[in-house]
Scaffold this active site. Structure first.
Site, PDB file in Angstrom:
ATOM      1  N   LYS A 123       0.841  -1.207   0.000  1.00  0.00           N
ATOM      2  CA  LYS A 123       0.000   0.000   0.000  1.00  0.00           C
ATOM      3  C   LYS A 123       0.871   1.251   0.000  1.00  0.00           C
ATOM      4  O   LYS A 123       0.666   2.167  -0.789  1.00  0.00           O
ATOM      5  CB  LYS A 123      -0.880  -0.013   1.264  1.00  0.00           C
ATOM      6  N   ASN A 124       1.866   1.255   0.898  1.00  0.00           N
ATOM      7  CA  ASN A 124       2.630   2.492   1.089  1.00  0.00           C
ATOM      8  C   ASN A 124       3.630   2.758  -0.034  1.00  0.00           C
ATOM      9  O   ASN A 124       4.315   3.769  -0.020  1.00  0.00           O
ATOM     10  CB  ASN A 124       3.331   2.488   2.447  1.00  0.00           C
ATOM     11  N   CYS A 126      -5.955  12.439  12.763  1.00  0.00           N
ATOM     12  CA  CYS A 126      -6.516  11.117  12.468  1.00  0.00           C
ATOM     13  C   CYS A 126      -6.432  10.280  13.733  1.00  0.00           C
ATOM     14  O   CYS A 126      -5.988  10.765  14.768  1.00  0.00           O
ATOM     15  CB  CYS A 126      -5.812  10.471  11.287  1.00  0.00           C
ATOM     16  N   ARG A 173      -0.495  14.414  13.339  1.00  0.00           N
ATOM     17  CA  ARG A 173       0.129  14.264  12.014  1.00  0.00           C
ATOM     18  C   ARG A 173       0.240  15.574  11.235  1.00  0.00           C
ATOM     19  O   ARG A 173      -0.526  15.858  10.316  1.00  0.00           O
ATOM     20  CB  ARG A 173      -0.609  13.197  11.198  1.00  0.00           C
ATOM     21  N   ASP A 227       3.869   0.682  12.364  1.00  0.00           N
ATOM     22  CA  ASP A 227       2.679   0.018  11.820  1.00  0.00           C
ATOM     23  C   ASP A 227       2.515  -1.408  12.336  1.00  0.00           C
ATOM     24  O   ASP A 227       1.429  -1.980  12.254  1.00  0.00           O
ATOM     25  CB  ASP A 227       2.740  -0.004  10.276  1.00  0.00           C
ATOM     26  N   VAL A 232       6.782   7.123  17.341  1.00  0.00           N
ATOM     27  CA  VAL A 232       6.539   7.794  16.057  1.00  0.00           C
ATOM     28  C   VAL A 232       5.223   8.573  16.063  1.00  0.00           C
ATOM     29  O   VAL A 232       5.175   9.725  15.649  1.00  0.00           O
ATOM     30  CB  VAL A 232       6.575   6.773  14.892  1.00  0.00           C
ATOM     31  N   ARG A 255      -8.986  -0.596   4.026  1.00  0.00           N
ATOM     32  CA  ARG A 255      -8.162   0.472   3.455  1.00  0.00           C
ATOM     33  C   ARG A 255      -6.788  -0.054   3.043  1.00  0.00           C
ATOM     34  O   ARG A 255      -6.184   0.478   2.118  1.00  0.00           O
ATOM     35  CB  ARG A 255      -7.954   1.591   4.493  1.00  0.00           C
TER      36      ARG A 255
END
Ligand code: UD1
Length: 426
Positions: free
Chosen positions: A22-23, A118, A123, A314, A336, A406
């Site tokens: 995805k990233n 979010c 962010r 993540d 993070v 997502r």
């Protein structure tokens, strides 16, 4: 609203193939704006965030054809005639702001909605804006939008290459600045750049379009601006976070699980932590990994998330589920994102014993988790809660699963193929 209903306690086994990252895919789709002709991307994951990025490009006027069966996406940027990423799309997916770098580089202007907060923290995007400013962009924030324009100079609308020193190795800012620098005049040097494998993937993609980028994967990336870029054909790298998720699932309740396309070298700190815990991982080759039944009881451990090559944030919720089932005390420190423990209350509803103290989670391992109705808070937390359901006693109902869609392609189908008892209900 759809939910997952999981009956825990099944042993997972078999093979699972990891999809495109995805990233990486999101950035490659945005970067294709920079070309003067058609780009074809392969191994594009069928996930909601990719659909949103495609919608962003179509809103800009690009022609995009999706071949779902072959997982390829064809992007023709020649018809782009709008420079605005609207709020309706940016609020659905923050990564929409990654069209800013390519649009500024090619057209010298962009209007992009301010993303807002979010579920994992506030962010900021200050580092993206500071980098653009260093390259000669003037911006103003009005009515929830950032208007960026290249300062008028002798070179028309082109950005100026410069030295960009980042306070923090933000992945998104590195990517946005790297893309902005491709068509800038002269050389751009990004110091303290993010080093993720996805940054290397983006640089290789841009270089295959004719860009001149060196040093990706290190903390100093050098981009020599070129006059134009051409469309290309490129295959998206595999998703190491998806791989990590399935490996932890196998560590929780698996035996003889083969994870294909795991590319373990991209996540070495994660794999050494799993070994420390006692997860029985064998490396088949550089792409594939096998997880077998543990040879002894698992050990608790401490984990701190850090920018790459550190332990990935993540995978923090994912590993926390595993640690919550290991006798003893483990401490997980999130460095993070400021708000990435929201899911812990849900895990505690399933019988976990986790206390949050600032950015630390103190985990006292319990003998078993028990199924309960729980919510998915964000993409990775949602996947983590599903893993908890797989190992819990009884039935777990996970709501708000749109978060999971997502970023995970066919998540429940892949788990089912390994023997999990999971179904989607409305
Ligand atoms: C990307 C990933 C996300 C991953 C994260 C960290 C995508 C689409 N998403 O997000 O899955 O969790 O990297 O590995 O690739 N920050 C600032 N100012 C900025 C930019 C960032 O303060 O201008 C802060 C953020 O608030 C955050 C930290 O830096 O606390 C990391 O952000 P960043 O590396 O930019 O993450 P993303 O690119 O948004």
């Amino acid at each position: 609203m759809e939910k997952f209903v999981i009956n825990g306690g099944k042993i997972l086994s078999g093979k699972v193939k990891i999809s495109g990252a995805k990233n990486s895919a999101l950035k490659l789709i945005a970067a294709s704006i920079l070309a003067d002709s058609k780009t074809t991307l392969k191994n594009v994951p069928k996930i909601e965030d990719v659909n949103i990025m495609i919608e962003v490009l179509r809103t800009l006027g690009a022609r995009v054809n999706v071949d779902t069966e072959n997982k390829s996406v064809e992007i023709n940027p020649e018809s782009i005639d709008s420079y605005e990423a609207p709020y309706e799309l940016v609020r659905k997916m923050r990564a929409s702001i990654l069209v800013a770098g390519p649009l500024l580089s090619k057209f010298g202007k962009v209007k992009v909605a301010v993303p807002g907060g979010c579920n994992i923290g506030s962010r900021q995007i200050d580092l993206h804006l500071k980098g653009f400013e260093d390259m000669g962009v003037e911006y103003s924030i009005e009515h929830g939008y950032i208007n960026c324009q290249v300062e008028s100079n002798k070179t028309g609308v082109r950005l100026s290459g410069t030295m960009v020193n980042m306070d923090f190795p933000s992945r998104g800012a590195t990517e946005n600045i790297m893309m902005a620098a491709c068509l800038a005049r002269g050389q751009t040097v990004i110091n303290n750049a993010a080093r993720e494998p996805e940054i290397i993937d983006l640089a290789c993609f841009l270089n295959s379009m004719g860009a001149d980028i060196q040093g990706s994967g290190t903390d100093c990336i050098v981009i020599n601006g070129v006059k134009s870029l051409k469309g290309t054909e490129y295959e998206v790298m595999p998703d190491s976070i998806e791989a990590g998720t399935f490996i932890v699932a196998a560590g929780l309740c698996g035996n003889k699980v083969e994870v294909e396309n795991a590319k373990w070298k991209n996540l070495q700190v994660f794999y050494s932590k799993l070994k420390e815990i006692g997860v029985n991982i064998s490396i088949i080759d550089e792409n594939n990994i096998r997880v077998d039944e543990p040879q002894s009881t698992y050990n608790p451990t401490n984990i701190s998330t850090l920018p790459y090559p550190g332990f990935p944030t993540d995978l923090q919720p994912i590993i926390t589920v595993l640690l919550s089932t290991i006798p003893g005390v483990s401490i997980v420190t999130e460095n993070v994102f400021e708000n990435r423990f929201m899911y812990v209350d849900e895990l505690n509803r399933m019988g976990a014993n986790i206390k949050i103290d600032g950015h630390h989670a103190v985990i006292k391992g319990v003998e078993k988790l028990s199924g309960a109705p729980v919510r998915s808070f964000d993409l990775r937390a949602g996947a983590a809660i599903v893993l908890a359901g797989l190992v819990a006693e009884g039935s777990t109902e996970v709501s708000d699963i749109y978060h999971i869609k997502r970023g995970y392609e066919d998540f429940e189908e892949k788990l089912k193929s390994l023997g999990a008892d999971i179904k989607k209900v409305s």
